[in-house]
Design a protein around this motif. Sequence first.
Motif, short mmCIF file in Angstrom:
data_model
loop_
_atom_site.label_atom_id
_atom_site.label_comp_id
_atom_site.label_asym_id
_atom_site.label_seq_id
_atom_site.Cartn_x
_atom_site.Cartn_y
_atom_site.Cartn_z
N TRP A 22 -2.71 1.53 -3.41
CA TRP A 22 -3.01 0.84 -2.15
C TRP A 22 -1.87 1.01 -1.14
O TRP A 22 -2.10 1.15 0.06
CB TRP A 22 -3.26 -0.65 -2.42
CG TRP A 22 -3.78 -1.36 -1.21
CD1 TRP A 22 -3.06 -1.84 -0.17
CD2 TRP A 22 -5.15 -1.63 -0.91
NE1 TRP A 22 -3.89 -2.41 0.77
CE2 TRP A 22 -5.18 -2.30 0.34
CE3 TRP A 22 -6.35 -1.39 -1.58
CZ2 TRP A 22 -6.37 -2.72 0.93
CZ3 TRP A 22 -7.54 -1.82 -0.98
CH2 TRP A 22 -7.54 -2.47 0.24
N ALA A 23 -0.63 0.99 -1.62
CA ALA A 23 0.50 1.21 -0.72
C ALA A 23 0.44 2.61 -0.12
O ALA A 23 0.69 2.80 1.08
CB ALA A 23 1.81 1.02 -1.49
N THR A 72 3.02 -6.63 -4.86
CA THR A 72 4.01 -5.54 -4.93
C THR A 72 3.76 -4.45 -3.89
O THR A 72 4.53 -3.49 -3.84
CB THR A 72 4.01 -4.92 -6.34
OG1 THR A 72 2.69 -4.46 -6.66
CG2 THR A 72 4.45 -5.92 -7.39
N ILE A 73 2.74 -4.59 -3.07
CA ILE A 73 2.47 -3.57 -2.05
C ILE A 73 3.66 -3.38 -1.11
O ILE A 73 4.06 -2.24 -0.82
CB ILE A 73 1.18 -3.89 -1.28
CG1 ILE A 73 -0.03 -3.64 -2.18
CG2 ILE A 73 1.06 -3.04 -0.01
CD1 ILE A 73 -1.35 -4.07 -1.57
N PRO A 79 -1.60 -7.23 -4.83
CA PRO A 79 -1.19 -7.40 -3.42
C PRO A 79 0.30 -7.72 -3.27
O PRO A 79 0.92 -7.37 -2.27
CB PRO A 79 -2.06 -8.56 -2.94
CG PRO A 79 -2.38 -9.34 -4.16
CD PRO A 79 -2.46 -8.34 -5.28
N THR A 128 -2.09 2.61 2.54
CA THR A 128 -1.59 1.96 3.75
C THR A 128 -0.78 2.92 4.59
O THR A 128 -0.96 3.02 5.81
CB THR A 128 -0.74 0.74 3.36
OG1 THR A 128 -1.53 -0.16 2.58
CG2 THR A 128 -0.24 0.02 4.61
N TYR A 171 -9.29 3.38 -6.76
CA TYR A 171 -8.55 2.11 -6.80
C TYR A 171 -9.39 1.01 -7.43
O TYR A 171 -8.89 0.22 -8.25
CB TYR A 171 -8.11 1.70 -5.40
CG TYR A 171 -7.76 0.24 -5.29
CD1 TYR A 171 -6.55 -0.23 -5.76
CD2 TYR A 171 -8.67 -0.68 -4.75
CE1 TYR A 171 -6.24 -1.59 -5.70
CE2 TYR A 171 -8.37 -2.02 -4.69
CZ TYR A 171 -7.15 -2.47 -5.15
OH TYR A 171 -6.86 -3.81 -5.09
N VAL A 202 5.41 0.22 -0.59
CA VAL A 202 5.42 0.84 0.75
C VAL A 202 6.84 1.23 1.13
O VAL A 202 7.09 2.32 1.64
CB VAL A 202 4.81 -0.12 1.79
CG1 VAL A 202 5.09 0.38 3.22
CG2 VAL A 202 3.31 -0.24 1.59
N SER A 237 -7.93 3.13 -1.56
CA SER A 237 -8.69 1.93 -1.22
C SER A 237 -10.16 2.04 -1.60
O SER A 237 -10.91 1.09 -1.39
CB SER A 237 -8.58 1.64 0.28
OG SER A 237 -9.24 0.46 0.63
N SER A 277 -1.57 -1.06 -7.19
CA SER A 277 -0.75 -1.44 -6.04
C SER A 277 -0.09 -0.23 -5.40
O SER A 277 -0.03 -0.12 -4.17
CB SER A 277 0.32 -2.45 -6.48
OG SER A 277 1.12 -2.83 -5.38
#
Length: 310
Positions: free
Chosen positions: A185-186, A126-127, A124, A189, A103, A131, A99, A182
Amino acid sequence: MSASVALPVTAQPPLRPAADATPQHAAWAGYAALAVTVLIWAGFFLSLRAGARAHLAPSELAAIRFAPAGLAFLPVLWLRRRRIAAVPWPLLLSILAGSGLPYFLIAGLGMRHAPVVDGSTLIPGTIPLFVALLGALVYRQPLPAGRGGALAAIAAGVAVLLAFNHGAGEVWRGYALFLLGSLMWANFTVALRRSGLAPIEGAALISTGSLALLAPWLLLHPPIGLAALPAAELWFHGLVQGVGVGFVASLTYAFAIARLGAQRPAAAGALTPVLAGLLAVPLFGEIPSAATLLGMALIVAGVVWVHRSH
């Protein structure tokens, strides 16, 4: 929000208790905060694309994004340093990379090769898919029940974009970078959830840590490109990246969750590519193809489906 008007007691039936009005006002405030959040999220991708079209170095745009927030969160990082240091370093690295500056640079490079609507859809959108895949393949967790169809819709949307748009110039390079972003970012998360850090602690690690990574590069390569930008464009990047993404969006999103619950704000994130794509038409003259619209529709539907199945 409209102000309530008190009616004469003698001429009207008794008013409802005041407690009934409070949730309605709170809901309107929540929707207003959510609208601001989605607008900032769309502005994030528009800012990246504008920086790429202006041949602004990604590091220069990153300076706008992380310098104000990094300095502001420095006291938080110092005060919470023991809690943050207690987190295993692989999780800290995943949070910072997924993040923070890495990224941001990946997303910014992607915007040099593909239109706004593609990036704002793929990153956003495909996050949830990434995950779920990370949970199943890395952490040996079963796929969430009832979300198979939603994840399949997202995967189908990605397949449509790759199948019909990959040969258009260097778009495929942008797609590869968007999907990598993505995935990062996943992973962020999942790592933030497993770390147990509070949101403000995660924000401090991301912002101040990214500024620390960026500072040596800026010392060797001063951001002279920023000085050449028109004042209006510089203000745009500063408001969107430095103020909007760095501070406002995190607060408005948290406020929306507090007023509306988690499901509606999370699903509303699917509006980001729609709004970004609409704004990109007058700003950049980017008209999405039929394949792009179909892929976006599948991905947006999948994202909404994921959050409705919670």
